[in-house]
Enzyme design. Sequence first.
Site, PDB file in Angstrom:
ATOM      1  N   GLY A  14       0.795  -1.228   0.000  1.00  0.00           N
ATOM      2  CA  GLY A  14       0.000   0.000   0.000  1.00  0.00           C
ATOM      3  C   GLY A  14       0.826   1.274   0.000  1.00  0.00           C
ATOM      4  O   GLY A  14       0.365   2.303   0.503  1.00  0.00           O
ATOM      5  N   ARG A  67     -14.129 -16.378 -10.344  1.00  0.00           N
ATOM      6  CA  ARG A  67     -13.817 -14.946 -10.434  1.00  0.00           C
ATOM      7  C   ARG A  67     -15.078 -14.074 -10.330  1.00  0.00           C
ATOM      8  O   ARG A  67     -15.112 -13.064  -9.641  1.00  0.00           O
ATOM      9  CB  ARG A  67     -13.094 -14.672 -11.760  1.00  0.00           C
ATOM     10  CG  ARG A  67     -12.425 -13.322 -11.813  1.00  0.00           C
ATOM     11  CD  ARG A  67     -11.692 -13.098 -13.110  1.00  0.00           C
ATOM     12  NE  ARG A  67     -10.663 -14.074 -13.412  1.00  0.00           N
ATOM     13  CZ  ARG A  67      -9.500 -14.152 -12.772  1.00  0.00           C
ATOM     14  NH1 ARG A  67      -9.206 -13.326 -11.804  1.00  0.00           N
ATOM     15  NH2 ARG A  67      -8.609 -15.068 -13.115  1.00  0.00           N
ATOM     16  N   ARG A  93      -5.518  -8.797  -8.431  1.00  0.00           N
ATOM     17  CA  ARG A  93      -6.501  -9.729  -8.975  1.00  0.00           C
ATOM     18  C   ARG A  93      -6.931  -9.260 -10.356  1.00  0.00           C
ATOM     19  O   ARG A  93      -7.040  -8.061 -10.593  1.00  0.00           O
ATOM     20  CB  ARG A  93      -7.756  -9.782  -8.081  1.00  0.00           C
ATOM     21  CG  ARG A  93      -7.594 -10.574  -6.806  1.00  0.00           C
ATOM     22  CD  ARG A  93      -8.941 -10.738  -6.138  1.00  0.00           C
ATOM     23  NE  ARG A  93      -9.896 -11.456  -6.976  1.00  0.00           N
ATOM     24  CZ  ARG A  93     -10.000 -12.781  -7.035  1.00  0.00           C
ATOM     25  NH1 ARG A  93      -9.221 -13.540  -6.287  1.00  0.00           N
ATOM     26  NH2 ARG A  93     -10.885 -13.345  -7.835  1.00  0.00           N
ATOM     27  N   LEU A  95      -9.801  -8.683 -12.807  1.00  0.00           N
ATOM     28  CA  LEU A  95     -11.224  -8.431 -12.589  1.00  0.00           C
ATOM     29  C   LEU A  95     -12.036  -8.935 -13.784  1.00  0.00           C
ATOM     30  O   LEU A  95     -11.601  -8.834 -14.935  1.00  0.00           O
ATOM     31  CB  LEU A  95     -11.441  -6.929 -12.394  1.00  0.00           C
ATOM     32  CG  LEU A  95     -10.768  -6.383 -11.120  1.00  0.00           C
ATOM     33  CD1 LEU A  95     -10.613  -4.867 -11.190  1.00  0.00           C
ATOM     34  CD2 LEU A  95     -11.546  -6.794  -9.880  1.00  0.00           C
ATOM     35  N   ASN A 109      -5.925   2.388 -12.659  1.00  0.00           N
ATOM     36  CA  ASN A 109      -4.922   1.440 -12.159  1.00  0.00           C
ATOM     37  C   ASN A 109      -3.535   2.034 -12.374  1.00  0.00           C
ATOM     38  O   ASN A 109      -3.340   2.873 -13.257  1.00  0.00           O
ATOM     39  CB  ASN A 109      -5.040   0.120 -12.940  1.00  0.00           C
ATOM     40  CG  ASN A 109      -4.064  -0.938 -12.461  1.00  0.00           C
ATOM     41  OD1 ASN A 109      -3.831  -1.090 -11.263  1.00  0.00           O
ATOM     42  ND2 ASN A 109      -3.463  -1.669 -13.391  1.00  0.00           N
ATOM     43  N   HIS A 111       0.362   0.721 -13.223  1.00  0.00           N
ATOM     44  CA  HIS A 111       1.075  -0.469 -13.689  1.00  0.00           C
ATOM     45  C   HIS A 111       2.560  -0.130 -13.780  1.00  0.00           C
ATOM     46  O   HIS A 111       2.925   0.913 -14.343  1.00  0.00           O
ATOM     47  CB  HIS A 111       0.529  -0.890 -15.053  1.00  0.00           C
ATOM     48  CG  HIS A 111       1.168  -2.142 -15.561  1.00  0.00           C
ATOM     49  ND1 HIS A 111       0.853  -3.390 -15.055  1.00  0.00           N
ATOM     50  CD2 HIS A 111       2.113  -2.347 -16.510  1.00  0.00           C
ATOM     51  CE1 HIS A 111       1.581  -4.298 -15.667  1.00  0.00           C
ATOM     52  NE2 HIS A 111       2.360  -3.702 -16.552  1.00  0.00           N
ATOM     53  N   SER A 138       2.836   3.569 -15.412  1.00  0.00           N
ATOM     54  CA  SER A 138       1.721   4.165 -16.156  1.00  0.00           C
ATOM     55  C   SER A 138       0.461   4.143 -15.305  1.00  0.00           C
ATOM     56  O   SER A 138       0.160   3.129 -14.664  1.00  0.00           O
ATOM     57  CB  SER A 138       1.412   3.345 -17.419  1.00  0.00           C
ATOM     58  OG  SER A 138       2.569   3.125 -18.202  1.00  0.00           O
ATOM     59  N   GLU A 145      -9.731  -4.975 -21.272  1.00  0.00           N
ATOM     60  CA  GLU A 145      -8.448  -5.560 -21.681  1.00  0.00           C
ATOM     61  C   GLU A 145      -7.422  -5.364 -20.565  1.00  0.00           C
ATOM     62  O   GLU A 145      -7.161  -4.222 -20.166  1.00  0.00           O
ATOM     63  CB  GLU A 145      -7.950  -4.891 -22.968  1.00  0.00           C
ATOM     64  CG  GLU A 145      -6.760  -5.605 -23.561  1.00  0.00           C
ATOM     65  CD  GLU A 145      -6.026  -4.760 -24.607  1.00  0.00           C
ATOM     66  OE1 GLU A 145      -4.834  -5.029 -24.827  1.00  0.00           O
ATOM     67  OE2 GLU A 145      -6.645  -3.834 -25.151  1.00  0.00           O
ATOM     68  N   LEU A 146      -6.844  -6.438 -20.082  1.00  0.00           N
ATOM     69  CA  LEU A 146      -5.923  -6.366 -18.950  1.00  0.00           C
ATOM     70  C   LEU A 146      -4.757  -5.414 -19.244  1.00  0.00           C
ATOM     71  O   LEU A 146      -4.044  -5.597 -20.240  1.00  0.00           O
ATOM     72  CB  LEU A 146      -5.381  -7.767 -18.639  1.00  0.00           C
ATOM     73  CG  LEU A 146      -4.450  -7.858 -17.421  1.00  0.00           C
ATOM     74  CD1 LEU A 146      -5.195  -7.569 -16.131  1.00  0.00           C
ATOM     75  CD2 LEU A 146      -3.781  -9.219 -17.361  1.00  0.00           C
ATOM     76  N   ASP A 147      -4.587  -4.416 -18.388  1.00  0.00           N
ATOM     77  CA  ASP A 147      -3.527  -3.400 -18.537  1.00  0.00           C
ATOM     78  C   ASP A 147      -3.582  -2.713 -19.909  1.00  0.00           C
ATOM     79  O   ASP A 147      -2.575  -2.208 -20.405  1.00  0.00           O
ATOM     80  CB  ASP A 147      -2.125  -4.010 -18.326  1.00  0.00           C
ATOM     81  CG  ASP A 147      -1.956  -4.594 -16.941  1.00  0.00           C
ATOM     82  OD1 ASP A 147      -2.553  -4.054 -15.994  1.00  0.00           O
ATOM     83  OD2 ASP A 147      -1.231  -5.594 -16.793  1.00  0.00           O
ATOM     84  N   THR A 174       9.240   5.066  -6.776  1.00  0.00           N
ATOM     85  CA  THR A 174       9.347   6.476  -6.376  1.00  0.00           C
ATOM     86  C   THR A 174       8.521   7.354  -7.319  1.00  0.00           C
ATOM     87  O   THR A 174       7.858   8.300  -6.894  1.00  0.00           O
ATOM     88  CB  THR A 174      10.828   6.913  -6.424  1.00  0.00           C
ATOM     89  OG1 THR A 174      11.555   6.036  -5.581  1.00  0.00           O
ATOM     90  CG2 THR A 174      11.026   8.331  -5.964  1.00  0.00           C
TER      91      THR A 174
HETATM   92  C1  GRF Z   1       3.148  -1.196  -7.601  1.00  0.00           C
HETATM   93  O1  GRF Z   1       4.373  -1.444  -8.204  1.00  0.00           O
HETATM   94  C2  GRF Z   1       2.066  -1.030  -8.638  1.00  0.00           C
HETATM   95  O2  GRF Z   1       2.524  -0.460  -9.819  1.00  0.00           O
HETATM   96  C3  GRF Z   1       1.635  -2.445  -8.889  1.00  0.00           C
HETATM   97  O3  GRF Z   1       1.699  -3.069  -7.634  1.00  0.00           O
HETATM   98  C4  GRF Z   1       2.646  -2.395  -6.808  1.00  0.00           C
HETATM   99  C5  GRF Z   1       1.910  -1.994  -5.575  1.00  0.00           C
HETATM  100  O4  GRF Z   1       2.752  -1.464  -4.613  1.00  0.00           O
HETATM  101  N1  GRF Z   1       0.347  -2.465  -9.511  1.00  0.00           N
HETATM  102  P1  GRF Z   1       2.142  -0.825  -3.304  1.00  0.00           P
HETATM  103  O5  GRF Z   1       1.248  -1.874  -2.655  1.00  0.00           O
HETATM  104  O6  GRF Z   1       1.372   0.395  -3.689  1.00  0.00           O
HETATM  105  O7  GRF Z   1       3.328  -0.500  -2.453  1.00  0.00           O
END
Ligand code: GRF
Length: 222
Positions: A14, A67, A93, A95, A109, A111, A138, A145-147, A174
């Site tokens: 988190g 699912r 997960r 979805l 999201n 990624h 991103s 579509e996944l990601d 970061t």
């Molecule tokens: C991050 O790298 C995010 O891009 C990916 O999962 C990781 C989550 O990290 N989807 P955190 O739980 O926010 O520290």
Amino acid sequence: MNKKKLVVLISGSGSNLQAIIDAVANGQINGQIVAVISNRADAYGLQRAEQAGIATFIVASEKNQDRRQYDKKLAACIEPLQADLIILAGFMRILSDDFVNLYADKMINIHPALLPAYKGLHTHQRALHDGVKWHGASVHLVTAELDGGPVILQAKVPVKDGDTEESLAKRVLTQEHIIYPKVVQWFCEQKLQFQGQKPYLDGVAMDKPIIINNFAEQQEAC
Ligand code: GRF
């Protein structure tokens, strides 16, 4: 303007959730995190939420669970919260289409790759294996579509000689902590809107993402 209601879904540490909590606390984001939901009871992010006085829910997932059944439970948890935006922050997960369609134009999201490169898992490992010079993260609108949904904001980082998965992941993370709050900020200001599975920035359809290069302590929109 009414504060936007934000619901954050997590599975683990988190740290992106924390970046968003901090941005709400320091006034960068004019919104309210109404709940944090985790599919894992041991997610450290739940403690971060509790420390910030945010309601938490666990919708526990089990191995080999259907699912759609799980997603129905998740939707039942989200429903009463009347969320304006669902923020996937390390929610590990996939979805179902039904769930994604239920929250079409309302879910984003983050990624850890420069989409459309490296969709899916193990992005840092794959980038290192390929010897790419640039990697990053991103933020995108979630579609079936996944990601694969339209990308709103990306941060680029260099891949350096001698990088390991850990060092690269750290450099990318970061940047995640900068770009995710930024997108949520724009949404809460209504600078960013979603319609017909497309992002609009200042009322203009985004046909390509904004890219920031923070590595050289500079920010440039491309
Ligand atoms: C991050 O790298 C995010 O891009 C990916 O999962 C990781 C989550 O990290 N989807 P955190 O739980 O926010 O520290």
